[in-house]
Design a protein around this motif. Structure first.
Motif, PDB file in Angstrom:
ATOM      1  N   TYR A  70       1.018  -1.175  -0.179  1.00 18.94           N
ATOM      2  CA  TYR A  70      -0.362  -0.349   0.096  1.00 18.94           C
ATOM      3  C   TYR A  70       0.628   0.774   0.121  1.00 18.94           C
ATOM      4  O   TYR A  70       1.017   2.061  -1.072  1.00 18.94           O
ATOM      5  N   LYS A  73       2.381   1.854  -3.451  1.00 21.90           N
ATOM      6  CA  LYS A  73       0.838   2.075  -4.316  1.00 21.90           C
ATOM      7  C   LYS A  73       1.271   1.165  -5.686  1.00 21.90           C
ATOM      8  O   LYS A  73       0.346   0.988  -6.461  1.00 21.90           O
ATOM      9  N   TYR A  75      -1.116  -0.867  -5.464  1.00 21.94           N
ATOM     10  CA  TYR A  75      -2.252  -1.323  -4.974  1.00 21.94           C
ATOM     11  C   TYR A  75      -3.525  -2.218  -5.756  1.00 21.94           C
ATOM     12  O   TYR A  75      -4.161  -3.195  -4.577  1.00 21.94           O
ATOM     13  N   LYS A 101      -8.267   0.097   4.646  1.00 23.08           N
ATOM     14  CA  LYS A 101      -7.721  -0.107   3.731  1.00 23.08           C
ATOM     15  C   LYS A 101      -7.929  -0.220   1.852  1.00 23.08           C
ATOM     16  O   LYS A 101      -7.607  -0.083   0.664  1.00 23.08           O
ATOM     17  N   MET A 104     -10.176   2.212   0.933  1.00 25.54           N
ATOM     18  CA  MET A 104      -9.171   3.374   0.132  1.00 25.54           C
ATOM     19  C   MET A 104      -8.682   3.019  -1.477  1.00 25.54           C
ATOM     20  O   MET A 104      -8.787   3.692  -1.985  1.00 25.54           O
ATOM     21  N   ILE A 105      -8.354   1.483  -1.189  1.00 23.52           N
ATOM     22  CA  ILE A 105      -8.267   1.223  -2.425  1.00 23.52           C
ATOM     23  C   ILE A 105      -8.869   1.144  -3.767  1.00 23.52           C
ATOM     24  O   ILE A 105      -8.687   1.750  -5.070  1.00 23.52           O
ATOM     25  N   HIS A 106      -9.923   0.922  -3.921  1.00 25.53           N
ATOM     26  CA  HIS A 106     -11.200   0.482  -4.351  1.00 25.53           C
ATOM     27  C   HIS A 106     -11.719   2.395  -4.817  1.00 25.53           C
ATOM     28  O   HIS A 106     -12.859   2.736  -5.754  1.00 25.53           O
ATOM     29  N   ARG A 107     -11.970   3.279  -3.775  1.00 30.01           N
ATOM     30  CA  ARG A 107     -11.798   4.620  -3.994  1.00 30.01           C
ATOM     31  C   ARG A 107     -11.075   4.625  -4.976  1.00 30.01           C
ATOM     32  O   ARG A 107     -11.225   5.916  -5.798  1.00 30.01           O
ATOM     33  N   GLU A 108      -9.550   4.973  -4.474  1.00 27.50           N
ATOM     34  CA  GLU A 108      -8.244   5.206  -5.371  1.00 27.50           C
ATOM     35  C   GLU A 108      -8.395   5.106  -6.850  1.00 27.50           C
ATOM     36  O   GLU A 108      -8.272   5.744  -8.083  1.00 27.50           O
ATOM     37  N   LYS A 109      -8.941   3.259  -7.477  1.00 26.78           N
ATOM     38  CA  LYS A 109      -9.280   3.171  -9.076  1.00 26.78           C
ATOM     39  C   LYS A 109     -10.536   3.557  -9.375  1.00 26.78           C
ATOM     40  O   LYS A 109     -11.084   3.077 -10.346  1.00 26.78           O
ATOM     41  N   ALA A 115     -16.014   0.359  -2.758  1.00 26.65           N
ATOM     42  CA  ALA A 115     -15.258   1.106  -1.660  1.00 26.65           C
ATOM     43  C   ALA A 115     -16.266   1.828  -0.389  1.00 26.65           C
ATOM     44  O   ALA A 115     -16.003   1.987   0.799  1.00 26.65           O
TER      45      ALA A 115
END
Length: 646
Positions: A70, A73, A75, A101, A104-109, A115
């Motif tokens: 993480y 990055k 992800y 976490k 957070m990763i789903h939101r980033e993607k 998310a």
């Protein structure tokens, strides 16, 4: 005492010896006791050390690996590892951390639903965990992006009832205020910030105030004034009153701005915004303090554009004369400043006119950027005479009254398409700022009208040989065809934004290279007697556009032409005509009875119905650019035939 009774140490010592001897001799020695033999001692055999029990597998290594991915990055790898941890250790110590976490990763993607699912599971399964608050905050941008502002408001309001870490509190307040503002509840947004000020450190207070200023600038000042009494802190009340005063100023509602300023000075005299409120009051005062009957004028009376400046001055002088003749009780003073044909001279002239407290400014001609910027900064309406693209975007005080490339292109294309039914266009233009600007405007209008651009070829403005660009337009250049060969490009309309002198060189070469359009179009530069001889012997029709024609018999043109001819011994041209109309518009606007502030002049210009002047009908659009009805002429050997009605 008798000498025999004295103590004698030696005598007693002897007695003691005698007694010891008697005792020793009279006691038998103790019998000897036989001691049993000790069995041999067996030494213990060394045993191997006992190993401690192996610790249970709690998944720390898996979670640590996920955390490393993480931080780097990576992800996808982090997501797989966090998911593996949850699968293998559903009751582990890092379940809540992993859920956070993963969200957070789903939101980033961009996987917003997934998310939210992860954040919600964390909140439900670990309601008392500090990470539950983090998950709620992490969900706010998702709801906001989905425009579910109500979701943010509901969750943030509930979260603020809890005891939160400072950073979580700051983020929650921010998102709640942003959601209120986005949903049209600006007052509630500002109230959220105001109420939170006492709960945050100085750095956060500064950030909140910055956000408040941004929001207040976009909030109706009447709403701000209603908000004042809802805020308990006097300092914040004063700031809201200041924001309201600034809002009224931006709306040019100076009476309400004055009322807000007076309230501020009365109730919040020690507020940190005091210096800013005083500066605001000074700006309003400057708007009201000017010479209502005085107009400033900036013209190039020396330098490169001196000839244009002197012709423009004629137009202004005639406008002042005609206005005085019709309204003798309201004389107008015109202060004329020389721009010296330079941007620096234009800006200096604006400052001099500002010191003279003029109501508005007319000019300059041509390059007007520096004058417009200076006038905008001083809050003085300015009416510039330039074709410069986007000049009015400098600010709300800047107006333009001049014919533009867009106006001319629109009129010419409309004539070709509507009157002649022609659809295939080409442009032959000089590669200078004038030619390139005209070409671009023409191209845009052709496409807007549904026409087809066959080609656009430029040439060196200093060259007298136009053969190469002409052959490129015909297609002969690309096929290696000799001159005189029938072209394969069927061009109906050719646009040439050039001076008459250069056009006289181009037209014979069109014939030589067999480029034979049915219609040849030009700009207002062609509206001169020098073009008439060029119309003879051509199969094509020559057409140009302009905003003024001294031979029009329709009022008010004849009276204007007569005045100019009698005063200056020659007919007026476009420069005299457009400055005459511009000055007349300003004279009429500044003397309206309802004008109190300079900003009222700007409003009057925008509200003006179509002005019928010597250059036709004119009105100002919301962007403060002018809209004019141009004329269109067919050039003949003996006259310019007005084809405006098509």
């Amino acid at each position: 005492m008798h000498k025999d009774s004295r103590f004698c140490p030696l005598r007693w010592f002897g007695v003691a010896i005698l007694l010891i001897t008697l005792v020793w001799s009279g006691c038998a020695p103790p019998p000897r006791v036989a001691m049993p033999e000790r069995p041999p001692v067996e030494r213990p055999v060394a045993k191997p050390p006992v190993q401690p029990p192996k610790p249970a597998d709690v998944g720390d290594d898996v979670f640590t690996a996920a955390e490393n991915f993480y931080r780097q990055k990576q992800y996808d790898k982090a997501l797989d590892t966090y998911t593996a941890y949850l699968s293998r250790y559903p009751n582990g110590s890092w379940v809540a951390d992993s859920l956070l976490k993963i969200g957070m990763i789903h939101r980033e993607k961009g996987r917003l639903a997934q998310a939210l699912s992860s954040f919600q599971k964390l909140s439900l399964d670990f309601p008392n965990s500090a990470l539950a608050a983090e998950a709620e905050v992490a969900s706010f941008p998702i709801y906001y992006q989905m425009k579910n502002y109500g979701g943010v408001i509901q969750r943030a309001t509930s979260l603020l009832k809890q005891r939160l870490a400072p950073d979580i509190y700051r983020q929650t307040v921010d998102w709640l205020a942003q959601a209120y503002f986005a949903s049209g509840r600006a007052a509630d947004a500002l109230l959220v910030y105001a109420q939170a000020m006492g709960n945050v450190d100085a750095t956060t207070q500064l950030a909140f105030r910055k956000n408040m200023e941004s929001m207040a600038a976009k909030t109706d000042p009447d709403e701000l004034m209603r908000l004042v009494n809802r805020i308990g802190q006097p300092e914040m009340q004063g700031e809201i009153v200041y924001f309201a005063a600034a809002g009224y100023f931006q709306k040019e509602d100076y009476d309400k701005a004055h009322a807000a300023i007076d309230l501020f000075r009365k109730d919040y005299p020690q507020n940190p915004k005091r210096s800013q409120i005083d500066a605001l009051a000074l700006q309003i005062k400057q708007q009201a303090e000017y010479e209502k009957h005085t107009i400033g004028c900036i013209l190039p009376l020396s330098g490169t554009y001196e000839a244009y400046g002197k012709r423009a001055l004629r137009g202004i002088e005639m406008a002042q004369y005609m206005f005085g003749a019709t309204r003798p009780s309201e004389p107008v003073t015109v202060l004329v400043k020389d721009s010296q044909s330079t941007p620096e001279g234009s800006a200096a002239a604006v400052r001099e006119l500002a010191d003279a407290k003029v109501a508005a400014i007319l000019g300059p001609i041509g390059s007007a950027d520096s004058a417009a910027e200076t006038s905008q900064s001083l809050g003085i309406p300015i009416l510039v005479l330039t074709q410069k693209d986007r000049i009015t975007q400098i600010g709300n005080q800047v107006f333009r009254h001049f014919i533009t490339p867009e106006m001319q292109a629109e009129k010419l294309v409309s004539y070709a398409v509507t009157s002649k039914g022609l659809r295939r266009f080409a442009v032959l233009y000089p590669k200078d700022s004038y030619g390139t600007g005209m070409m671009n405007a023409f191209w845009d209008r052709v496409q807007a009208a549904g026409g087809t651009m066959v080609g656009a070829e430029g040439y060196d403005p200093a060259s007298a040989d136009f053969g190469l660009p002409i052959q490129k337009l015909t297609g002969a250049f690309f096929q290696g065809q000799p001159s005189g060969t029938p072209p394969n490009a069927d061009i109906d309309v050719l646009f040439i934004p050039e001076s008459p002198a250069r056009v006289s060189q181009i037209l014979p070469q069109l014939v030589y290279y067999n480029l034979k359009p049915r219609l040849i179009l030009g700009t207002n530069l062609w509206h001169t007697p020098a073009m008439m001889p060029l119309a003879g012997g051509l199969d094509a029709e020559l057409v140009c556009t302009d905003a003024f024609d001294p031979d029009i018999e329709k009022a008010p043109v004849p009276e204007f032409v007569k005045l100019c001819t009698e005063t200056y011994n020659e007919k007026p041209g476009l420069i005299e005509a457009i400055t005459y109309d511009s000055a007349s518009i300003l004279f009429e606007s500044v003397l309206k009875p309802k004008i109190r502030f300079r900003s009222d002049i700007r409003k009057e210009l925008l509200a003006m119905p179509s002005w019928i002047g010597v250059t036709g009908k004119t009105r100002f659009l919301p962007n403060r650019d002018c809209q004019k009805e141009l004329l269109i002429f067919r050039i003949q050997t003996d006259r310019f035939l007005d084809m405006t009605g098509f």
